[in-house]
Design a protein around this motif. Structure first.
Motif, PDB file in Angstrom:
ATOM      1  N   ALA A  39      21.762  19.596  13.239  1.00 44.25           N
ATOM      2  CA  ALA A  39      20.687  18.813  12.611  1.00 44.25           C
ATOM      3  C   ALA A  39      20.541  17.448  13.282  1.00 44.25           C
ATOM      4  CB  ALA A  39      20.970  18.648  11.119  1.00 44.25           C
ATOM      5  N   ASP A  40      21.656  16.896  13.728  1.00 42.63           N
ATOM      6  CA  ASP A  40      21.644  15.571  14.379  1.00 42.63           C
ATOM      7  C   ASP A  40      20.835  15.553  15.669  1.00 42.63           C
ATOM      8  OD1 ASP A  40      22.755  13.647  12.937  1.00 42.63           O
ATOM      9  OD2 ASP A  40      24.666  13.539  14.034  1.00 42.63           O
ATOM     10  N   PRO A  55       4.137  29.593  11.665  1.00 45.46           N
ATOM     11  CA  PRO A  55       3.027  30.241  10.956  1.00 45.46           C
ATOM     12  C   PRO A  55       2.966  29.853   9.479  1.00 45.46           C
ATOM     13  CG  PRO A  55       4.247  31.836  12.274  1.00 45.46           C
ATOM     14  CD  PRO A  55       5.034  30.567  12.293  1.00 45.46           C
ATOM     15  N   THR A  56       4.093  29.406   8.903  1.00 43.12           N
ATOM     16  CA  THR A  56       4.048  29.015   7.498  1.00 43.12           C
ATOM     17  C   THR A  56       4.090  27.491   7.320  1.00 43.12           C
ATOM     18  OG1 THR A  56       6.436  29.305   7.219  1.00 43.12           O
ATOM     19  CG2 THR A  56       5.047  31.189   6.698  1.00 43.12           C
ATOM     20  N   GLU A  57       3.975  26.755   8.426  1.00 47.32           N
ATOM     21  CA  GLU A  57       3.853  25.291   8.399  1.00 47.32           C
ATOM     22  C   GLU A  57       4.906  24.604   7.528  1.00 47.32           C
ATOM     23  OE1 GLU A  57      -0.187  24.137   7.591  1.00 47.32           O
ATOM     24  OE2 GLU A  57      -0.953  25.399   9.201  1.00 47.32           O
ATOM     25  N   ILE A  58       6.141  25.032   7.683  1.00 55.38           N
ATOM     26  CA  ILE A  58       7.240  24.371   6.984  1.00 55.38           C
ATOM     27  C   ILE A  58       7.440  22.980   7.584  1.00 55.38           C
ATOM     28  CG2 ILE A  58       9.763  24.451   6.654  1.00 55.38           C
ATOM     29  CD1 ILE A  58       9.493  27.533   6.589  1.00 55.38           C
ATOM     30  N   ASP A  59       7.749  21.994   6.751  1.00 53.27           N
ATOM     31  CA  ASP A  59       8.023  20.642   7.256  1.00 53.27           C
ATOM     32  C   ASP A  59       9.435  20.648   7.848  1.00 53.27           C
ATOM     33  OD1 ASP A  59       8.450  17.977   7.777  1.00 53.27           O
ATOM     34  OD2 ASP A  59       7.402  17.277   5.989  1.00 53.27           O
ATOM     35  N   ILE A  60       9.512  21.075   9.097  1.00 50.51           N
ATOM     36  CA  ILE A  60      10.809  21.298   9.752  1.00 50.51           C
ATOM     37  C   ILE A  60      11.624  20.007   9.893  1.00 50.51           C
ATOM     38  CG2 ILE A  60      11.884  22.079  11.919  1.00 50.51           C
ATOM     39  CD1 ILE A  60       9.463  24.157  12.006  1.00 50.51           C
ATOM     40  N   PRO A  61      11.053  18.933  10.445  1.00 50.33           N
ATOM     41  CA  PRO A  61      11.877  17.717  10.554  1.00 50.33           C
ATOM     42  C   PRO A  61      12.391  17.223   9.209  1.00 50.33           C
ATOM     43  CG  PRO A  61       9.623  17.324  11.345  1.00 50.33           C
ATOM     44  CD  PRO A  61       9.738  18.784  11.090  1.00 50.33           C
ATOM     45  N   CYS A 103       9.696  23.048  20.358  1.00 44.76           N
ATOM     46  CA  CYS A 103      10.556  21.874  20.109  1.00 44.76           C
ATOM     47  C   CYS A 103      10.637  21.002  21.358  1.00 44.76           C
ATOM     48  CB  CYS A 103      11.957  22.351  19.697  1.00 44.76           C
ATOM     49  SG  CYS A 103      13.138  21.002  19.526  1.00 44.76           S
ATOM     50  N   VAL A 104      10.497  19.686  21.175  1.00 49.64           N
ATOM     51  CA  VAL A 104      10.504  18.779  22.335  1.00 49.64           C
ATOM     52  C   VAL A 104      11.832  18.857  23.101  1.00 49.64           C
ATOM     53  CG1 VAL A 104       8.809  17.174  21.367  1.00 49.64           C
ATOM     54  CG2 VAL A 104      11.234  16.793  20.954  1.00 49.64           C
ATOM     55  N   ARG A 105      12.901  19.220  22.432  1.00 49.10           N
ATOM     56  CA  ARG A 105      14.179  19.294  23.133  1.00 49.10           C
ATOM     57  C   ARG A 105      14.261  20.556  23.993  1.00 49.10           C
ATOM     58  NH1 ARG A 105      18.908  15.777  20.706  1.00 49.10           N
ATOM     59  NH2 ARG A 105      19.430  16.074  22.892  1.00 49.10           N
ATOM     60  N   GLU A 106      13.527  21.586  23.624  1.00 47.99           N
ATOM     61  CA  GLU A 106      13.407  22.767  24.494  1.00 47.99           C
ATOM     62  C   GLU A 106      12.616  22.376  25.743  1.00 47.99           C
ATOM     63  OE1 GLU A 106      14.489  25.728  24.862  1.00 47.99           O
ATOM     64  OE2 GLU A 106      13.005  26.586  26.245  1.00 47.99           O
ATOM     65  N   PRO A 112      16.597  23.976  22.520  1.00 49.50           N
ATOM     66  CA  PRO A 112      15.895  23.461  21.341  1.00 49.50           C
ATOM     67  C   PRO A 112      16.856  23.146  20.206  1.00 49.50           C
ATOM     68  CG  PRO A 112      15.790  25.853  21.371  1.00 49.50           C
ATOM     69  CD  PRO A 112      16.491  25.440  22.640  1.00 49.50           C
ATOM     70  N   VAL A 113      16.370  22.391  19.231  1.00 47.87           N
ATOM     71  CA  VAL A 113      17.081  22.282  17.958  1.00 47.87           C
ATOM     72  C   VAL A 113      17.121  23.699  17.361  1.00 47.87           C
ATOM     73  CG1 VAL A 113      16.978  21.300  15.630  1.00 47.87           C
ATOM     74  CG2 VAL A 113      16.302  19.919  17.615  1.00 47.87           C
ATOM     75  N   GLU A 114      18.259  24.093  16.811  1.00 50.30           N
ATOM     76  CA  GLU A 114      18.403  25.472  16.307  1.00 50.30           C
ATOM     77  C   GLU A 114      17.756  25.589  14.913  1.00 50.30           C
ATOM     78  OE1 GLU A 114      22.181  27.694  17.737  1.00 50.30           O
ATOM     79  OE2 GLU A 114      22.812  25.671  17.177  1.00 50.30           O
ATOM     80  N   ILE A 115      16.442  25.601  14.915  1.00 49.55           N
ATOM     81  CA  ILE A 115      15.690  25.525  13.656  1.00 49.55           C
ATOM     82  C   ILE A 115      15.967  26.756  12.768  1.00 49.55           C
ATOM     83  CG2 ILE A 115      13.376  25.352  12.653  1.00 49.55           C
ATOM     84  CD1 ILE A 115      12.545  24.018  15.390  1.00 49.55           C
ATOM     85  N   GLY A 116      15.949  27.933  13.369  1.00 49.60           N
ATOM     86  CA  GLY A 116      16.156  29.160  12.586  1.00 49.60           C
ATOM     87  C   GLY A 116      17.511  29.181  11.910  1.00 49.60           C
TER      88      GLY A 116
END
Ligand SMILES: Cc1cc2nc3c(=O)[nH]c(=O)nc-3n(C[C@H](O)[C@H](O)[C@H](O)COP(=O)(O)OP(=O)(O)OC[C@H]3O[C@@H](n4cnc5c(N)ncnc54)[C@H](O)[C@@H]3O)c2cc1C
Ligand code: SF4
Length: 260
Positions: A39-40, A55-61, A103-106, A112-116
């Motif tokens: 997360a960091d 596709p579901t527009e989750i507020d990821i950050p 993801c900007v880090r990708e 990338p940030v490991e969002i999944g």
């Protein structure tokens, strides 16, 4: 006992250990420390491209920040408010082509940030504490939902939250739609599709009638007469034909039937 040399279509070609390995939970869930480190890495981008790609527009950050600040249950609510089946999506969504690809880090580092996996961390954690939503006062309205797949379940849950009574009809013996019948089991171990449906139904006010098909056991006119509203969520049945010679031969199956 079959082996990789046995001719024809046979089961049991692989040894038990290989089968166990192939069907194990992969990738495994992040523990608390791993989740904090993952997360960091999020920059909490102002114009987050990961949200646009979801596709579901989750507020990821926002949900990643909630994990970083030690509140994974709040992170789960951020996810579920937008996508009540966020637990399954965390496991099966092709993130490498969606949020993580954007993801900007990708883009900058190829990592990338490991969002999944972070989404799974939050939803798994919060599911252990039961169902967090509370129903509004009963409205006295009744809604029929046709199909207990992701669309029908999500609609039913939101309707129940608003205080409506929901009856879901599904043609198949188990609820979950393609989450139950269409996802290869190595992606969702430990019967997660069934457990997620049970967790979702804990909101109350939703009855599922399995083995009841629109068009066979009930008509749309009958549903419209009995209920205040009808939601149709029957999915897109059928697969594209290969149009290859021999596709009608015995033993040839389409992939979705094979997975089921
Ligand atoms: C092989 C495969 C892999 C996939 N992998 C992913 C993935 O990795 N990530 C991802 O996000 N998505 C994936 N998907 C897509 C995802 O499964 C679908 O987008 C999702 O299931 C659609 O939900 P739905 O509720 O619209 O339809 P469905 O899941 O198809 O559910 C429809 C429900 O309606 C019922 N029904 C149908 N007709 C009737 C009737 N006449 N009367 C009553 N009930 C009826 C069915 O029994 C079923 O339960 C995959 C799909 C497939 C086929
Ligand atoms: S694009 Fe990546 S770094 Fe930016 S907010 Fe989304 S997950 Fe975080």
């Amino acid at each position: 006992m079959s082996s990789h040399r046995t001719p024809g279509i046979v089961s049991g070609r692989l040894p038990q250990e290989a089968l166990a390995r192939n069907f194990a939970d992969h990738p495994p869930p992040l523990d608390r420390h791993e989740a904090a480190v993952a997360a960091d890495r999020c920059y909490f981008c102002h114009d987050a491209p990961c949200i646009t790609a979801c596709p579901t527009e989750i507020d990821i950050p926002l949900f990643i920040r909630q994990i970083a600040t030690g509140t994974p249950d709040a992170a789960a609510i951020t996810i579920w408010d937008q996508n009540i089946l966020g637990g399954m999506c965390a496991r099966v969504c092709p993130v490498e082509q969606l949020c993580e690809e954007a993801c900007v880090r990708e883009v900058a580092e190829g990592k990338p940030v490991e969002i999944g996996r972070l989404q799974r961390h939050a939803t798994d954690h919060a599911m252990e504490s039961g169902h967090p939503y509370v129903r509004a006062a009963p409205t006295g309205r009744r809604v029929a939902v046709v199909g207990a797949g992701p669309a029908g379940l999500a609609a039913a849950h939101r309707l129940a939250v608003h205080g409506h009574e929901v009856t879901i009809l599904d043609a198949r013996p188990k609820a979950g739609g393609l989450n139950e019948y269409g996802i290869a089991s190595y992606k969702t171990t430990e019967d997660f599709a069934r457990r997620e449906v049970e967790w979702l139904l804990d909101i109350g006010g939703i009855t599922i009638e399995q083995g009841k098909a629109l068009g066979r056991d009930v008509t749309l006119d009958e549903l419209r007469a009995e209920f205040d509203a009808v939601f149709l969520g029957m999915g897109l049945a059928g697969v594209n034909a290969l149009r290859a010679s021999g596709e009608a031969h015995e033993g040839v199956q389409d992939a979705v039937d094979f997975i089921a």
